[in-house]
Design a protein around this motif. Structure first.
Motif, PDB file in Angstrom:
ATOM      1  N   MET A  39       0.870  -1.047   0.094  1.00 32.10           N
ATOM      2  CA  MET A  39      -0.075  -0.009  -0.108  1.00 32.10           C
ATOM      3  C   MET A  39       0.715   1.233  -0.090  1.00 32.10           C
ATOM      4  N   LEU A  40       2.080   1.238   0.626  1.00 29.98           N
ATOM      5  CA  LEU A  40       2.945   2.304   0.916  1.00 29.98           C
ATOM      6  C   LEU A  40       3.760   2.683  -0.312  1.00 29.98           C
ATOM      7  N   PRO A  41       3.813   3.984  -0.675  1.00 29.17           N
ATOM      8  CA  PRO A  41       4.515   4.405  -1.705  1.00 29.17           C
ATOM      9  C   PRO A  41       6.333   4.021  -1.186  1.00 29.17           C
ATOM     10  N   THR A  45       8.543   5.610   6.000  1.00 32.57           N
ATOM     11  CA  THR A  45       9.444   5.293   7.129  1.00 32.57           C
ATOM     12  C   THR A  45       9.048   4.199   7.762  1.00 32.57           C
ATOM     13  N   ASP A  46       9.887   3.831   8.695  1.00 25.62           N
ATOM     14  CA  ASP A  46       9.451   2.473   9.598  1.00 25.62           C
ATOM     15  C   ASP A  46       8.427   2.913  10.360  1.00 25.62           C
ATOM     16  N   ALA A  47       8.235   4.226  10.723  1.00 27.30           N
ATOM     17  CA  ALA A  47       7.259   4.788  11.678  1.00 27.30           C
ATOM     18  C   ALA A  47       6.042   4.760  10.842  1.00 27.30           C
ATOM     19  N   ASP A  48       5.890   5.212   9.547  1.00 28.17           N
ATOM     20  CA  ASP A  48       4.810   5.018   8.663  1.00 28.17           C
ATOM     21  C   ASP A  48       4.244   3.607   8.834  1.00 28.17           C
ATOM     22  N   ILE A  49       4.950   2.832   8.516  1.00 20.81           N
ATOM     23  CA  ILE A  49       4.691   1.262   8.529  1.00 20.81           C
ATOM     24  C   ILE A  49       4.215   0.487   9.665  1.00 20.81           C
ATOM     25  N   ALA A  50       4.868   1.006  11.119  1.00 19.60           N
ATOM     26  CA  ALA A  50       4.288   0.612  12.099  1.00 19.60           C
ATOM     27  C   ALA A  50       2.986   1.449  12.312  1.00 19.60           C
TER      28      ALA A  50
END
Lengths: 335, 292
Positions: A39-41, A45-50
């Motif tokens: 889903m992510l571009p 960042t790891d924070a976004d993923i988390a």
């Protein structure tokens, strides 16, 4: 007694569905592939993923996730599709009618074609006609449904383009329907122009699905008919003066149909399974087509929802077959 | 008087060329009971099936004529033959447990020929069937007509089949060992019923059996069969008084008697069987399979 049997039956159905839910839930989480990563571009960042993981509850253990999901299902909430960002139940029910229509039309075709050839074959037993039917059904059976789909596309979509090879209905048409059962509703509304357009889209996938099942029905029913046709009550009916066709239709068919009926129940579930690939082949907007997209996108809630609905369908079909069996066989009706 | 059934020189073969019926000739007069007696495989049932046009597909008639009330069954078109057989003959089958369709109620199974082949009205057929059920001493016709076969006992089912056979007033009934599958006590009642209905309705019966006791009770004439060949035929009384063929005498000697319950069962004498085998071989040598 009857109520008790019904309750036992209901309980078995629920246990079956629970088992399916567990297996699917675990398998799609253990299998490789991460819905979040898709889903992510790039450059997230790891924070976004988390954060996203926490949003969809994917940071919890599988057991925790399962019971959160299950408590939702019990309340009729199947979660939100990750890739389509819509309510799973709504998506599934939007697509289910298309698949049901396709499967039912295919089933009717298979029963009509298989039944007719079985009756003709039994009537003409021992002749060249029966041999011809055997050869044809052998060929129909040895080619799987998706390959029939390709053959049909080549024949009637490309070489002699009389049918539409893609979609469920011509996109430029205005559809006045309130349900998703387009074909059935168009017949009820007597909009036969729309029925024709829908059929032009549906016939080839339906035939592709129907042919193998028709062959199975033809072979099994013909065999059962031939066995029944040697029985005493059939001989007695011949002595009464009835023709072979009358004898088959009035005396033999109902009794010979029982083993076929059981098999058709099982095979119909395979046919529904076959819709997944055949719908894809014909870009038919049904549940099966959606299932493939869901798997490609690792859309966990959607896969779970679709599989559970398929499982429910299979369980209900089995129930219907058992009930028809009792209806056809008076010896099972009591006790 | 014209005959009801006249069979002359009937031969039938299996695919391997073996004859299962060897130039059989026999006739049945109107209202007469002719017994066909012989051991298993003697071809007695085969003759009945040949007359009714329901031979197994492996058996083929190669010569001979069958005349039903003067009509040559071999010369009729299949549809005409079927209708004629449906209108003038009936079958009382051997095993009442398998001769009724398990998924149809008794009522329609009894009336379907009357309505659909003979063109009676449903009311008339229903009336007729109830009358016949009364004649076979079924006292609750409503229940029986509504029942499925598995809800009735073997004896009741055979009564139903007998009633159905007589319902259309056929001229000829083929009774194919109608008591063999029943209890001994029920056998007697059923035999008495068939005899009573036969007298009442004046129906000719071709009565297939292996039981000489049954032959003596019910028939006026007998044909004794062995290996598809009629070895002796006579009036029943004459046959029992003075059997001519050694095989007939041997059969009679082999029949167990109630008067001597401790006597051991006797098989048919070997010498008699050897003589029969020679007779059959000679007949087959003399027989030329017709062409065409």
């Amino acid at each position: 007694m009857l109520l008790q049997r019904f309750l036992i039956r209901l309980l078995t159905m629920l246990i079956t569905l629970f088992g399916v839910a567990v297996v699917v839930f675990v398998v799609i989480r253990v299998a490789p592939g991460d819905p979040i990563a898709m889903m992510l571009p790039p450059g997230a960042t790891d924070a976004d993923i988390a954060r996203l993981r926490a949003l969809y509850g994917l940071d919890k253990t599988i057991v925790q996730q399962f019971f959160i999901w299950l408590s939702g299902v019990v309340r009729g909430d199947f979660g939100t599709s990750i890739s389509l960002r819509q309510d799973v139940l709504g998506l599934v029910f939007n697509r289910l009618p298309a698949t049901l229509e396709l499967a039912i039309v295919a089933l009717l075709m298979a029963v009509a074609l298989g039944g007719t050839t079985a009756i003709i074959g039994a009537r003409e037993r021992g002749t060249a006609v029966e041999a011809g039917i055997d050869i044809a059904s052998g060929a129909a059976l040895s080619i799987p449904d998706f390959l029939w789909g390709l053959v049909l596309i080549l024949l009637f979509g490309v070489l002699v383009p009389i049918f539409d090879i893609s979609g469920r209905v011509s996109p430029q048409l205005d559809l006045p329907f309130v349900t998703q059962f387009y074909l059935f509703e168009s017949i009820l509304r007597l909009r036969l122009d729309l029925t024709w357009d829908l059929l032009k889209h549906m016939l080839m996938p339906a035939v592709a699905l129907a042919l193998p099942l028709a062959a199975i029905i033809s072979q099994l029913l013909k065999q059962s008919l031939k066995e029944v046709l040697d029985l005493d009550y059939v001989v007695l009916a011949r002595v009464k003066g009835f023709s072979e066709t009358q004898v088959i239709l009035r005396e033999a068919l109902k009794n010979a149909a029982l083993p076929t009926l059981t098999l058709v129940g099982v095979q119909f579930t395979f046919l529904i399974g076959g819709t997944v690939i055949v719908e894809r082949l014909f870009s038919y907007e049904g549940l099966g087509n959606m299932a493939i997209d869901a798997v490609i996108n690792r859309d966990l809630p959607l896969i779970q929802g679709i599989v559970l609905v398929f499982a429910l369908l299979f369980v209900l079909i089995n129930l219907a077959v058992d009930m028809m069996y009792a209806l056809l066989n008076p010896r099972l009706r009591r006790g | 008087m014209s005959t009801c059934l006249d069979i002359t020189n009937l031969s039938a073969v299996l695919p391997n060329g073996e004859r299962v019926l060897r130039s059989v000739s026999l006739s049945v007069l109107p209202g007469e009971v002719r017994a066909l007696v012989g051991e298993s495989g003697a071809g007695k049932t085969m003759i009945g099936k040949a007359v009714l046009g329901v031979l197994p597909s492996s058996v083929r008639i190669v010569e001979g004529d069958m005349l039903l009330e003067g009509e040559d069954l071999g010369k009729l078109q299949p549809k005409a033959r079927r209708t004629l057989i449906g209108a003038r003959t009936a079958l009382i089958p051997q095993d009442p447990l398998t001769a009724l369709n398990p998924s149809r109620r008794i009522g329609p199974q009894m009336t379907d020929r009357l309505v659909r082949i003979l063109g009676w009205t449903v009311e008339k057929a229903d009336q007729r069937v109830r009358q016949l059920l009364d004649e076979v001493q079924i006292r609750d016709p409503d229940r029986v007509l509504r029942s499925y076969p598995h809800e009735l006992s073997g004896g009741m089912r055979q009564r139903v089949l007998i009633a159905a056979a007589f319902a259309a007033e056929p001229r000829l009934i083929v009774a194919d060992e109608p008591t063999t599958a029943l209890d001994v006590t029920v056998q007697k009642q059923i035999l008495r019923l068939i005899a009573a209905l036969q007298r009442e309705h004046g129906t000719a019966i071709l009565f297939v059996t292996h039981d000489l006791g049954v032959v003596a009770k019910i028939s006026q004439k007998v044909s004794v069969l062995y290996a598809g060949k009629v070895v002796e035929e006579a009036e029943t009384a004459t046959l029992f008084a003075a059997p001519q063929h050694p095989y007939t005498r041997a059969l009679m000697a082999a029949t167990p008697r109630y008067t001597d319950p401790f006597a051991s069962l006797k098989p048919v004498d070997e010498a008699v069987l050897a003589g029969l085998a020679a007779e059959i071989t000679a007949a087959d040598k003399a027989w030329r399979r017709p062409h065409g």
